[in-house]
Structure formats: structure tokens, C-alpha cells
Design a protein around this motif. Structure first.
Motif, PDB file in Angstrom:
ATOM      1  N   LEU A 184       0.848  -1.187   0.000  1.00  8.88           N
ATOM      2  CA  LEU A 184       0.000   0.000   0.000  1.00  8.88           C
ATOM      3  C   LEU A 184       0.889   1.243   0.000  1.00  8.88           C
ATOM      4  CD1 LEU A 184      -2.966   1.148   0.549  1.00  8.88           C
ATOM      5  CD2 LEU A 184      -2.347   1.031   2.973  1.00  8.88           C
ATOM      6  N   ALA A 185       0.385   2.341  -0.552  1.00 10.87           N
ATOM      7  CA  ALA A 185       1.090   3.625  -0.505  1.00 10.87           C
ATOM      8  C   ALA A 185       0.286   4.601   0.348  1.00 10.87           C
ATOM      9  CB  ALA A 185       1.283   4.188  -1.908  1.00 10.87           C
ATOM     10  N   LEU A 223      -8.358  -0.059   5.605  1.00  3.60           N
ATOM     11  CA  LEU A 223      -7.422  -0.873   4.823  1.00  3.60           C
ATOM     12  C   LEU A 223      -6.633  -1.798   5.748  1.00  3.60           C
ATOM     13  CD1 LEU A 223      -6.215   1.988   2.478  1.00  3.60           C
ATOM     14  CD2 LEU A 223      -7.207  -0.166   1.658  1.00  3.60           C
ATOM     15  N   PRO A 224      -7.322  -2.709   6.417  1.00  2.93           N
ATOM     16  CA  PRO A 224      -6.603  -3.589   7.351  1.00  2.93           C
ATOM     17  C   PRO A 224      -5.802  -4.655   6.625  1.00  2.93           C
ATOM     18  CG  PRO A 224      -8.893  -4.270   7.168  1.00  2.93           C
ATOM     19  CD  PRO A 224      -8.766  -3.009   6.350  1.00  2.93           C
ATOM     20  N   TYR A 277      -1.876   1.678 -10.817  1.00  2.00           N
ATOM     21  CA  TYR A 277      -3.247   1.691 -10.312  1.00  2.00           C
ATOM     22  C   TYR A 277      -3.421   0.781  -9.101  1.00  2.00           C
ATOM     23  CZ  TYR A 277      -8.162   2.976 -10.736  1.00  2.00           C
ATOM     24  OH  TYR A 277      -9.402   3.519 -10.512  1.00  2.00           O
ATOM     25  N   GLY A 278      -2.507   0.960  -8.146  1.00  2.32           N
ATOM     26  CA  GLY A 278      -2.626   0.257  -6.883  1.00  2.32           C
ATOM     27  C   GLY A 278      -3.389   1.096  -5.868  1.00  2.32           C
ATOM     28  N   ASP A 279      -3.659   0.518  -4.712  1.00  2.00           N
ATOM     29  CA  ASP A 279      -4.344   1.245  -3.649  1.00  2.00           C
ATOM     30  C   ASP A 279      -3.400   2.223  -2.972  1.00  2.00           C
ATOM     31  OD1 ASP A 279      -6.796   0.021  -3.956  1.00  2.00           O
ATOM     32  OD2 ASP A 279      -6.414  -1.532  -2.450  1.00  2.00           O
ATOM     33  N   TYR A 280      -3.908   3.397  -2.665  1.00  2.00           N
ATOM     34  CA  TYR A 280      -3.147   4.350  -1.863  1.00  2.00           C
ATOM     35  C   TYR A 280      -4.095   5.148  -0.983  1.00  2.00           C
ATOM     36  CZ  TYR A 280      -4.378   7.859  -5.446  1.00  2.00           C
ATOM     37  OH  TYR A 280      -5.051   8.680  -6.322  1.00  2.00           O
ATOM     38  N   ARG A 298      -8.957   3.200  -2.891  1.00  2.00           N
ATOM     39  CA  ARG A 298      -8.901   1.949  -2.121  1.00  2.00           C
ATOM     40  C   ARG A 298     -10.125   1.096  -2.420  1.00  2.00           C
ATOM     41  NH1 ARG A 298     -12.271   3.651   2.098  1.00  2.00           N
ATOM     42  NH2 ARG A 298     -11.744   5.667   3.070  1.00  2.00           N
ATOM     43  N   GLY A 299      -9.846  -0.108  -2.872  1.00  3.73           N
ATOM     44  CA  GLY A 299     -10.908  -1.071  -3.103  1.00  3.73           C
ATOM     45  C   GLY A 299     -12.006  -0.583  -4.017  1.00  3.73           C
TER      46      GLY A 299
END
Length: 383
Positions: A7-8, A53-54, A259-262, A273-274
Motif C-alpha cells: 500500500l502507498a 485498509l486492514p 493503479y494500486g491502492d493508496y 482503495r478497493g
């Protein structure tokens, strides 16, 4: 990228030390700041994102915004420590702070490094006195280079940015400036062509005919030469405007482009996120009020449709030299790889040598990088 991917965390510090001629944070200049209240509010905002974001690990933290290098080192350290407690760090976590190259900020670099920052991104912007004055920068060339030297002593990883395609700038003049910059041996450089943003002083000058940028052919020559010279110096382009030694790419920015979660905290911060788009209140007072009311600074938390996610992933990912994974982007919806693209346009772009597809991997060629906006418009015409 999956839920198991690092995660960022983006931490936005909105305050500037002086009015800026090319950003919209002029209203965020403050003579005094209640640092204790701000530290507590940032930690509250962070705790909310951690609950949402656990089970993730942080691969990067980025302190950006107005003048984050004037954040108290104690605040920086508190955010880093809280983030590590909340998520845990991936191996060799990248913790970046944006900094202006002033002597005042450079004097704080050692304390910021001690607080946990291990990478700095320095806003040099030019190595030309007249250009710095025109850009509205408070530092001169000597002060900027001194700050760069201090940064290289204080931090393990250092990068900086320059702006080119400035009015009246020749190709030879720019390449001499670029070669001088590359000789300082940093691992990362961001080289941006000057663009005119609405509502800025530059936009006003352009509308009045007092500012003329290079024509399309001149800009293309500048772009191609920039990529060639940086590559020859050992810093090939890995994104449209970003160059790095192999292995020194910005991990934080790669999360965006892949395009990752941050998570985004602080006034005006955006996050993903998600499948949700999060936006914090932009005005500092409104953000603080939201923290007091809701234990977070959110202005909105909006579900993104599959089509929206696919479009965003294409807009971000095709900027990278590695391109995009069409199968992953297709998984945001119900189609198969490539179904969300205009197939006729894709075939035409391949024939023209502007994109290449190998299996599920699609990337822009060197020629394509010059016209990336047009490529994206064609591929996503039906979105």
C-alpha cells in the motif's frame, strides 16, 4: 495489483511559505500554525484509513503538498511511526519528502532524515537565473545547488525536477542545462515540459499574448532529445517524464501509475482503495472541522464503476514504459482483455507503430509517447 500488494500513503501538507505563481494553494499561506493540533489531526485521519485498509503493508509514504519540508520533524516522525504501527512496513520501505531547494529548508534535512525520511524530491526546476525568476522561484541557482549537495549528504536517495520547453529556450540551451544537472549524479530526475494550467499567472500571460511556448515540432524535438541524453547518462525514462537508474524508480509513484491502492490524508488529499475514490476537504479549516466531527477529513468517498476504473488504469498505466496489463484491467469489469478498448483504433495504432501488444501487455512505443494523449483518446473513445 492485488490486496496483497504494498500500500502507498500520501500525506498532504497544504501550507506554503510564500505565494506561488503556478499553483492554487495561495490561500494556504500561514504566518503561524498550531503544530500540535495539526499533528493530532493527521494521526486521526491516518487511523481512519488504517481501519478501512486492514491487513496491508506499506511500501511507501510520500509527504507532499505546499511546503512539506517545513513540517516539524516531530510531526513527520509521528506520522511515520503511526503508519508503521498501523500497517507495518514492506522491506526497504520508501519514505519520500518533497522539498524546495532553499537554504532554510536544506538546514532541516538532517533532522528530517533522522525522523525517518530516506528519500527527497527536490524542486530545482531550472539551472538558469532568468528562468528561475520567471518561474517565480525564491531560490537562485547557487542556493538550489547547495540544497542539492546538502540533500545528497543527508538522504540515501535523492531526485530532483526540472522544467523545460520554456519560452525562448533553445534545444542547445536546454541540453547544456540538462547535462549539467545529470552530472550531479542523482538517481532520479523528473523532466517536465512546461504546461499552462487554467487560473495561473502563466495562463493570464498566454491569453494576453505575452507568453509563447515552443511549437509542436520544437516540443517534440526537445522531448526526444531529453530522453536520449538522460538515457545516455544512465537514467532511462520509465515514465513519460520520469527517469531513473535501474532500481531507483519512485516506488510511490509506481503505485499510482500501476493503479494500486493508496491512502491519502491531509487537506485536499485524494486516495484510491478497493474501488473507492476518496477526497479530503481541501480548505484546511474545513478539513480540521471534519476531523473534529467525524474522526476523518473526508469530503467524499465515491464508488467507481468498472468503466471508470478501467479508464483510470489506462490513463495512468500507459504512461509507463512497461505499459499496462490488459487482463488485470479487464478484471475490474466482466469482459475479456481488450474488450474495453476500441479494437479498430488499437489495430490502427499498432499499424502506425505507436503501440505494441504482446499477449495481455500493451505499451506505447517511443513514437507513441510523443502523442500519448491522442492514443488514449482513440483507445477510450467509447468510454
Amino acid at each position: 495489483m492485488t490486496a496483497s500488494s504494498p500500500l502507498a500513503l500520501y500525506v498532504h501538507w497544504p501550507f506554503c511559505v510564500s505565494k506561488c505563481p503556478y499553483c492554487d494553494f495561495n490561500s494556504h499561506v500561514r504566518a503561524t500554525i498550531d503544530q500540535g493540533a495539526w499533528r493530532a489531526a493527521l494521526l486521526t485521519d491516518l487511523a481512519y484509513e488504517a481501519r478501512m485498509l486492514p491487513g496491508r503493508r506499506l511500501g511507501s509514504i510520500f509527504f507532499g503538498g505546499g511546503t512539506p519540508s517545513l513540517m516539524p520533524p516531530a510531526t513527520v516522525a509521528a506520522v511515520i511511526e503511526a503508519a508503521e504501527r498501523a500497517w507495518g512496513f514492506a522491506d526497504d520501505v520508501e519514505i519520500t519528502l518533497e522539498a524546495n531547494p532553499s537554504s532554510v529548508e536544506a538546514a532541516r534535512f538532517a533532522d528530517l532524515a533522522a525522523a525517518g525520511v530516506n528519500r527527497v524530491s527536490l524542486g530545482l526546476q531550472a539551472l538558469d537565473e532568468a528562468a528561475l525568476a520567471w518561474l517565480g522561484r525564491a531560490h537562485d541557482v547557487a542556493e538550489g545547488l547547495n540544497a542539492l549537495a546538502v540533500a545528497q549528504r543527508a538522504f540515501r536517495r535523492v531526485g530532483f525536477d526540472l522544467i523545460y520547453a520554456r519560452p525562448g529556450q533553445s534545444l542547445d540551451g536546454w541540453l547544456a542545462e540538462l547535462r549539467r544537472a545529470l552530472a550531479f549524479g542523482t538517481e532520479h530526475v523528473s523532466l517536465y515540459q512546461l504546461t499552462i494550467e487554467p487560473g495561473t499567472r502563466f495562463a493570464t500571460e498566454a491569453a494576453a499574448g505575452r507568453l509563447t511556448l515552443p511549437c509542436v515540432d520544437e516540443a517534440a524535438n526537445l522531448f526526444e532529445a531529453t530522453r536520449a541524453v538522460a538515457a545516455d547518462a544512465g537514467l532511462p525514462a520509465y515514465e513519460v517524464s520520469n527517469h531513473a537508474r535501474p532500481g531507483a524508480e519512485s516506488r510511490h509513484n509506481l503505485t499510482y501509475w500501476r493503479y494500486g491502492d493508496y491512502a491519502g490524508i491531509g487537506p485536499g488529499a485524494h486516495g484510491r482503495r478497493g474501488g473507492l475514490a476518496t477526497v479530503r476537504h481541501k480548505k484546511p479549516e474545513n478539513w480540521m472541522s471534519a476531523i473534529a466531527r467525524n474522526a476523518n477529513g473526508l469530503e467524499s468517498e465515491t464508488p467507481l464503476s468498472p468503466a471508470d476504473r478501467q479508464t483510470e488504469a489506462m490513463l495512468m498505466g500507459l504512461r509507463l514504459g512497461e505499459g499496462v496489463d490488459l487482463a488485470r484491467i479487464a478484471s475490474f469489469g466482466t469482459g475479456t482483455p481488450g474488450d474495453f478498448l476500441d479494437q479498430a483504433a488499437l489495430a490502427a495504432l499498432e499499424r502506425e507503430g505507436l503501440v505494441m501488444r504482446a499477449g495481455d501487455r500493451l505499451r506505447a512505443t517511443e513514437a507513441g509517447m510523443l502523442v500519448l494523449n491522442a492514443i488514449l483518446a482513440a483507445l477510450l473513445a467509447d468510454r
